[in-house]
Design an enzyme around this catalytic site. Structure first.
Site, PDB file in Angstrom:
ATOM      1  N   LYS A 114      41.248  40.967  42.573  1.00 42.39           N
ATOM      2  CA  LYS A 114      40.083  40.208  42.100  1.00 42.39           C
ATOM      3  C   LYS A 114      39.106  40.052  43.252  1.00 42.39           C
ATOM      4  O   LYS A 114      39.510  40.069  44.420  1.00 42.39           O
ATOM      5  CB  LYS A 114      40.522  38.812  41.615  1.00 42.39           C
ATOM      6  CG  LYS A 114      39.521  38.143  40.692  1.00 42.39           C
ATOM      7  CD  LYS A 114      39.716  38.597  39.260  1.00 42.39           C
ATOM      8  CE  LYS A 114      38.747  37.954  38.312  1.00 42.39           C
ATOM      9  NZ  LYS A 114      39.133  38.237  36.903  1.00 42.39           N
TER      10      LYS A 114
HETATM   11  N1  GLU Z   1      37.396  40.640  34.323  1.00 44.86           N
HETATM   12  C1  GLU Z   1      38.270  41.110  33.292  1.00 44.86           C
HETATM   13  C2  GLU Z   1      39.577  40.352  33.327  1.00 44.86           C
HETATM   14  O1  GLU Z   1      39.659  39.306  33.900  1.00 44.86           O
HETATM   15  C3  GLU Z   1      38.455  42.624  33.330  1.00 44.86           C
HETATM   16  C4  GLU Z   1      39.103  43.152  34.559  1.00 44.86           C
HETATM   17  C5  GLU Z   1      39.087  44.668  34.664  1.00 44.86           C
HETATM   18  O2  GLU Z   1      38.717  45.326  33.720  1.00 44.86           O
HETATM   19  O3  GLU Z   1      39.460  45.159  35.735  1.00 44.86           O
HETATM   20  O4  GLU Z   1      40.554  40.748  32.748  1.00 44.86           O
END
Ligand code: GLU
Length: 424
Positions: A114
């Site tokens: 993240k």
């Molecule tokens: N931000 C989205 C989540 O929290 C998608 C993450 C992604 O596709 O890598 O799942």
């Protein structure tokens, strides 16, 4: 077990401590040894970066950003990037761990990561936002890449921001690198079906849970917190399946619409008013009242930590589906369990987004674009299979769906970790 420094005030909800306690509990349920649990809990890499930005005024402002790879035993790191004033290292670490679990729960070949920048993007001009994004992308570029760690949109980031990240990394590399980031526009290696994919996954999980409870979607009253990337398409998808959205909140406030919101009218209203407030026929309510409105299904689809014990105690709905990441505190979850309110946890309910990202990435690596129908079918199947498997294990384990999902996620991560052994 605290495996990294944290900034928590003892009275504050700390998402990092919360998620690590869930992973530890799952590890103990699985009978994993202490060393393995500690390996799974601890983030592999934490990068903190300074992000200087020349503002339109000519002055330089400083921002702080992070990219964290939590666990890459099952594949490259995967997870979004958020721009929000509340971002901090604990929040990003917790969200990176959620991504490790989420990717394992839906069984896609990724680890968890993240990123985020502590910034309020509503205070930035378009040009400032581009400069901030590009400088942040440059700063984290040693860590990301199609085989290493693949960012995606999250709160306050969108296909345009992904385009700038893709371009910055491609310029540094000297060649196009579409697979470095997902959630891109179609014209530069995005994929049909990525937009709205999280909402489709939430819809599939909601209907699957109703089915298990012998309830039909027809006429179920829903309250949704959030009218953004996830909340807005969700209203359309749930309405099309016969559900009624009777309560809605955004950053400006909350409304009650006993006869249900018309998704087209709301989209039109929002495009003019830039807020859900003032929707024709709605009654303005206090934001705290949203989850107390007479309703059957509660869907938090905004920020984390909002379903506290207090909110859980007065929640009117008889089931909850977590579209947001980490919306429920430990105390909130305990109250919901004691009230027999089933909850489809975030790591399953909102996984449609990362599954769609996996499909986009696979297409980019192959240089072969799928048709939209194939994308949708595969997304639906992946979500259905994941829900059915979690439900089956939940029956066997006899623990809430959240704990079951954690057990399945940790089990798969532990298996990969065990197989790979310990280097050197
Ligand atoms: N931000 C989205 C989540 O929290 C998608 C993450 C992604 O596709 O890598 O799942």
């Amino acid at each position: 077990m605290v495996t990294r420094p944290h900034e928590a005030h003892p009275d504050e909800f700390n998402p990092w401590l919360h998620v690590t306690s869930l992973i530890e509990k799952a590890g103990e349920l699985l009978g994993l040894d202490e060393g393995m649990i500690r390996r799974i809990v601890t983030p592999e890499r934490i990068l903190e970066v300074a992000v200087p930005v020349r503002m339109d005024s000519g002055e330089i402002d400083m921002f702080t950003g992070w990219r964290i790879q939590h666990n890459t035993s099952r594949g490259p790191g995967k997870g979004g990037i958020r721009f929000h004033p509340s971002v901090n290292v604990d929040e990003i670490a917790a969200l990176s761990a959620d991504m490790s679990i989420k990717c394992a729960v839906v069984n896609i070949p990724y680890g968890g990561a993240k990123g985020g920048v502590k910034v309020d993007p509503s205070n930035l001009s378009h040009a400032e936002l581009e400069r901030l994004t590009r400088r942040y992308a440059f700063a984290i570029s040693p860590m990301i890449g199609p085989d290493r760690d693949i960012p995606a949109p999250d709160i306050n980031t969108d296909p345009q921001v992904m385009s700038w990240i893709m371009d910055t990394v491609s310029m540094l590399a000297g060649h196009n690198m579409p697979g470095v980031v997902t959630g891109k526009p179609l014209a530069i290696g995005g994929s049909l079906g990525h937009a709205g994919s999280t909402s489709l996954g939430v819809t599939i999980c909601t209907i699957a849970l109703l089915k298990q409870l012998n309830r039909s979607p027809q006429g179920e009253r829903v309250v949704i917190q959030g009218y953004g990337k996830v909340g807005a398409p969700l209203i359309k998808l749930l309405s099309e399946r016969g559900m009624m959205i009777v309560g809605l909140a955004d950053i400006h406030g909350a409304i009650h619409v006993p006869d249900g919101i018309d998704h087209e009218k709301m989209a039109l209203h929002f495009s003019e008013a830039k807020s859900i407030m003032g929707y024709p026929g709605s009654e303005e309510i206090h934001a705290d009242e949203l989850f107390t409105l007479p309703s059957d299904i509660a869907i938090p689809a905004a920020l984390g930590g909002v379903i506290t014990d207090k909110v859980a105690e007065t929640m009117a709905a008889s089931l909850m589906v977590e579209a947001a990441n980490g919306p429920t505190t430990g105390e909130g979850a305990a109250v919901l369990t004691s009230r027999n309110i089933p909850v489809v946890p975030d790591v399953l309910a909102n996984a449609g987004g990362v599954v769609a990202s996996y499909f986009e990435w696979a297409q980019d690596l192959q240089g072969f674009m799928w048709e939209g129908e194939l994308f949708r079918q595969r997304l639906e199947k992946t979500m259905h299979d994941a829900f059915d498997y979690i439900w089956e294990r939940h029956d066997q384990l006899n623990v809430p769906l959240r704990d079951t999902a954690l057990v399945v996620g940790v089990e798969r991560i532990a298996e990969a970790t065990e197989l790979r052994g310990l280097f050197p």
